[in-house]
Design a protein around this motif. Structure first.
Motif, mmCIF file in Angstrom:
data_model
loop_
_atom_site.group_PDB
_atom_site.id
_atom_site.type_symbol
_atom_site.label_atom_id
_atom_site.label_comp_id
_atom_site.label_asym_id
_atom_site.label_seq_id
_atom_site.Cartn_x
_atom_site.Cartn_y
_atom_site.Cartn_z
ATOM 1 N N UNK B 13 0.949 13.072 -1.330
ATOM 2 C CA UNK B 13 0.051 12.192 -2.094
ATOM 3 C C UNK B 13 -0.879 12.960 -3.022
ATOM 4 N N UNK B 26 -9.570 -5.439 -10.514
ATOM 5 C CA UNK B 26 -8.611 -6.548 -10.622
ATOM 6 C C UNK B 26 -8.898 -7.509 -9.472
ATOM 7 N N UNK B 32 -3.280 -6.562 -1.189
ATOM 8 C CA UNK B 32 -2.163 -7.085 -1.980
ATOM 9 C C UNK B 32 -1.107 -6.000 -2.218
ATOM 10 N N UNK B 35 -0.212 -5.599 -6.053
ATOM 11 C CA UNK B 35 -1.161 -4.790 -6.824
ATOM 12 C C UNK B 35 -0.901 -3.307 -6.564
ATOM 13 N N UNK B 36 -0.618 -2.970 -5.307
ATOM 14 C CA UNK B 36 -0.320 -1.577 -4.985
ATOM 15 C C UNK B 36 0.960 -1.125 -5.697
ATOM 16 N N UNK B 39 0.309 -0.526 -9.295
ATOM 17 C CA UNK B 39 -0.474 0.694 -9.479
ATOM 18 C C UNK B 39 0.446 1.911 -9.411
ATOM 19 N N UNK B 40 1.336 1.910 -8.412
ATOM 20 C CA UNK B 40 2.253 3.037 -8.254
ATOM 21 C C UNK B 40 3.254 3.097 -9.400
ATOM 22 N N UNK B 239 1.355 -2.419 4.501
ATOM 23 C CA UNK B 239 2.317 -1.316 4.398
ATOM 24 C C UNK B 239 3.304 -1.392 5.561
ATOM 25 N N UNK C 50 -3.016 10.077 2.198
ATOM 26 C CA UNK C 50 -2.219 8.853 2.358
ATOM 27 C C UNK C 50 -3.079 7.611 2.098
ATOM 28 N N UNK C 52 -5.509 7.394 -0.084
ATOM 29 C CA UNK C 52 -5.598 7.300 -1.549
ATOM 30 C C UNK C 52 -4.346 6.640 -2.121
ATOM 31 N N UNK C 53 -3.211 7.060 -1.603
ATOM 32 C CA UNK C 53 -1.935 6.599 -2.145
ATOM 33 C C UNK C 53 -1.716 5.104 -1.917
ATOM 34 N N UNK C 54 -2.116 4.611 -0.765
ATOM 35 C CA UNK C 54 -1.798 3.229 -0.398
ATOM 36 C C UNK C 54 -2.887 2.224 -0.788
ATOM 37 N N UNK C 55 -3.930 2.645 -1.453
ATOM 38 C CA UNK C 55 -5.028 1.726 -1.765
ATOM 39 C C UNK C 55 -4.661 0.807 -2.930
ATOM 40 N N UNK C 56 -4.547 -0.509 -2.709
ATOM 41 C CA UNK C 56 -4.198 -1.420 -3.808
ATOM 42 C C UNK C 56 -5.304 -1.520 -4.851
#
Lengths: 388, 321, 95
Positions: B13, B26, B32, B35-36, B39-40, B239, C50, C52-56
């Motif tokens: 990460x 947002x 949500x 939204x994730x 973002x990715x 998740x 992790x 940081x990565x998964x934060x919507x």
């Protein structure tokens, strides 16, 4: 230098559009369409026009693709008619709300049902209030001219709105006429490349088509309405410029023998030329008859109309669409609303003719004229010539 | 499974692009998944991208005037036409670039939409845009119902899910059919790159987006996006639910390059029991053991089809040479 | 661009409601939606990122030492970071 040509008007429209160097064309072939997109496809295929031609899978996508392309800064064109326009209906009001110039030729035809592919104005009347600048051509020459003018008007920095060029299906689209076709140099001189107000590109990030919550929706609507109303000023300027360059005059309402007329007819589209012959006949018989031909339907030329009918006693509004269950046919309802406050307004009668391709002859106009001169009809509007 | 944080390296990460192209503020719900995923996706795409968005959660929550969550050029026109708008943008950029009117560099057009805007009302526009071969990516964020308008069923709703238009009741199991297989439909369009993905496997998802970006032609990604509101599960389970969808075989992650299928997230020899996926979700809570067996049968039919394809499919380039 | 007064008049609205301020959603603070907030125990944190990565919400950032924290102006308290932090360095507490 302009060249005298003789060809089908739809194809001439395509050639005129090609002279405007569009960047993207998206069109769907049938529900129905005319030869305009087909002929443009030919021009692109022959390498005479550098343009992305998207053969989309529906009219909904045709206008959607044009909207996307215009948002990306391209000069765009599409054409359709009848059910095709209805199929793209959802997107029609979105385009002006996003202030994106898209130029569309509408070969005016009846709408289903019953299914009927022939000419009348019912397709246009479904979209008249959705924010597009709308012009009506009476013949091939006007079609060519309006197609070229439309790009300059719609893309003007003070306008930024889509433009509909209406030409009657079959009566114009499928008819061969003699016309003057401007050359590339002339069009390039008249029409500069599009300079978009904003465009979708990472170099200048913008969000378009955003959400208008109740706290801003009213203001957005007002701003768009003002933009459409104010576009008239630019349209008049551009028409003046056209007249200087090409010697052909355009006004929101063109008149024929109207100055001293007691009775005026008001028509829109190809009927105008037939009506002119009727006016000549009536004049020969001693009637003081005249004709008004509405060229610009949106923004509606209210001031021009008030001026044009000054002094006339009767006004016969000829419509080519039914406003089902309404107070009058669509053009007439609008005319009446404009003239309501005029102290010396004429007596207004309303006839609907030529629905679904029914023939409109000189004698029909003469009959309507004589009927209107006699007495006020019982009903606010009539479908002329209907059996039974 | 390699570790508790699945198949990505422990500290990976840290290597992700720190730039946010889809920003805080947002208005999507807590936890949500869509939204994730967006973002990715935006991180994987980077700056030279134009996004077209169908009407839906991601549209209304991102750009209520006068603010926008997007740092990428973005446009929304209507519900059914994200793909058609994308096709128009792609054509425009191509035309303008060829004519020297814009900078001479690649800018990728990415059209996005929810399952309603893609499986149902936007289906025709996607079919057209993919079939015509536009150089664009279509990504569907599939949360398995019309969540923006209050959890109505769509063509992506699985068997047994209770939705407001196909609710569970004394005479009703909820939705009675299995979801459309969009990936397979896109393969049938001869789309050169098709993949399934989920935000719960962020590196797999971002790799697929990057791969799709490199395709000179159409690409399609079907991304499962957990909606805690509509699935009726806790927001912090977002998740986990995506992971369970994969590990139970309900939503295997694979890609199809030129017709050749490949699993990208290794599946365990023995799949996790499907109950593990169904039990935490309120939308499946009413299912009886018999109905769970029907769900399982439908899910396994699709899963086995993918395994078959992986075994037998050949790359189109192999077949033509 | 000069700041416009909100709510805008019709004359002030951008043509077509276009928005020219990328990322301006940051002016809308979503922190008020929160019932619980995440707290990091840096003695347990292994700095994997992790969370940081998964934060919507894109609201978790890394500090100079490599530890992570949530911007409470935006954190909606969904608890994904808490749930996904496998060394159990994050706790959700009443806000």
């Amino acid at each position: 230098m302009s060249k005298r040509i003789g060809m089908e008007i739809a194809m001439a429209a395509a050639e005129a559009v090609a002279l405007c160097r569009p960047d993207v064309i998206a069109a769907y072939p049938i529900t129905p369409n005319t030869h305009i997109p087909e002929h443009l496809a030919d021009i692109v295929a022959d390498g005479d026009l550098d343009c992305e031609y998207i053969a989309v899978e529906s009219e909904h996508s045709a206008l959607s693709a044009c909207t996307g392309a215009s948002a990306a800064g391209a000069r765009v064109f599409t054409a359709t008619s009848s059910q095709g326009l209805l199929y793209m209906y959802e997107i029609v009001p979105v385009v002006p709300s996003m202030r994106l110039p898209v130029i569309m030729c509408l070969g005016n035809r009846a709408i289903s049902g019953p299914i009927n592919i022939w000419n009348d104005h019912s397709d246009y009347m479904c979209v008249r209030d959705l924010g597009w600048i709308s012009m009506f051509a009476s013949n091939g020459q006007e079609t060519i001219d309006m197609c070229i003018q439309a790009f300059k008007i719609g893309e003007h920095a003070d306008v930024m709105l889509p433009v509909l060029v209406n030409l009657d299906g079959f009566q114009l689209t499928h008819v061969v006429e003699a016309m003057m076709m401007p050359d590339q140099e002339e069009v390039d001189k008249f029409l500069p490349p599009r300079k978009p107000f904003a465009a979708l590109h990472p170099d200048n990030v913008v969000s378009m088509g955003t959400l208008g919550l109740p706290d801003i929706y009213n203001e957005a609507k007002k701003a768009n309405d003002e933009a459409l109303i104010n576009s008239k000023k630019v349209i008049l300027e551009i028409w003046k410029e056209w007249e200087t360059m090409f010697g052909r005059k355009y006004e929101p309402i063109m008149s024929y023998k109207a100055n001293d007329a007691d009775v005026l007819m008001l028509t829109m589209g190809s009927m105008g030329e037939t009506a002119q012959v009727a006016i000549d006949e009536l004049r020969k018989e001693g009637f003081k008859a005249g004709l008004l031909d509405l060229k610009l339907y949106r923004p509606f030329p209210a001031d021009e109309l008030k001026k044009a009918v000054k002094g006339c006693k009767n006004l016969i509004v000829i419509d080519r669409a039914v406003m089902s269950g309404g107070a009058a046919a669509p053009v007439c309802a609008e005319v009446k609303s404009v003239l309501y406050d005029e102290p010396d307004r004429p007596v207004i009668t309303n006839d609907i003719i030529g629905l679904g391709g029914r023939d409109v002859r000189v004698e029909d106009f003469i009959k309507i004229f004589k009927k209107a001169a006699k007495a006020k009809p019982e009903r606010a509007y009539e479908i002329y010539g209907v059996r039974g | 499974m390699k570790s508790i944080v699945e198949n990505f390296d422990l500290f990976a990460p840290k290597l992700v692009d720190k730039e946010e192209y889809y920003c805080s503020g947002h208005r999507a719900c807590q936890g949500c998944g869509e939204a994730l995923a967006i973002r990715l996706m935006a991180k994987a795409l980077g700056k030279d991208t134009v996004v077209t968005n169908a009407t839906g959660c991601m549209e209304v929550t991102a750009t209520p005037y006068p603010t926008t969550a997007w740092k990428l050029p973005w446009v929304h026109v209507a519900f059914p036409n994200s793909a058609a708008v994308g096709a128009g943008v792609e054509a425009a950029l191509k035309s303008l670039r060829r004519k020297g009117k814009i900078a001479d560099r690649d800018v990728k057009v990415v059209s996005i939409g929810g399952d309603g805007g893609s499986f149902d009302i936007g289906f025709q526009a996607i079919s057209g845009a993919m079939e015509r071969g536009h150089n664009m990516i279509y990504i569907v964020y599939d949360n398995e119902a019309y969540m923006n308008t209050g959890i109505q069923r769509s063509g992506a709703t699985p068997y047994g899910a209770s939705t407001t238009t196909r609710p569970a009741g004394k005479q009703s199991v909820g939705n009675t059919t299995w979801k459309k297989n969009m990936a397979e439909i896109m393969v049938a369009h001869k789309v050169p790159y098709v993949a399934t993905a989920c935000h719960s496997y962020p590196f797999d998802f971002m790799d697929k987006v990057k791969k799709a970006k490199k395709v000179n032609g159409p690409a399609f990604i079907h991304c499962l996006a957990v909606c805690p509101t509509g699935w009726r599960c806790p927001s912090d389970a977002c998740i986990k639910m995506g992971r369970l969808a994969v590990e139970t075989g309900v939503f295997p992650l694979y890609e199809v390059e030129n017709g050749k299928y490949k699993m990208t997230i290794e599946m365990p020899k023995k799949l996790r029991p499907i109950e593990d996926y169904l039990k935490p979700q309120g939308r499946f809570r009413h299912l009886t053991p018999d109905q769970i067996q029907i769900f399982k049968g439908m899910a396994m039919l699709e899963y086995n089809k993918v395994l078959e394809r992986i075994k037998h499919s050949k790359s189109w380039s192999d077949m033509t040479s | 661009m000069t700041e416009k007064k909100w709510p805008e008049t019709w004359q002030d609205t951008n043509p077509g409601l276009m928005i020219f301020k990328p990322g301006s959603s940051r002016s809308y603070l979503t922190g008020g939606w929160r019932a619980q907030k995440p707290i990091w125990d840096n003695t347990k944190c292994i700095k994997c990122g992790v969370c940081y990565l998964f934060c919507p919400e894109a609201c978790i950032t890394e500090d100079a030492e490599g530890f992570f924290m949530a911007d409470l102006n935006y954190c909606k308290g969904c608890g994904i970071c808490y749930h996904e932090c496998w060394p159990r360095a994050i706790k959700m507490v009443e806000d």
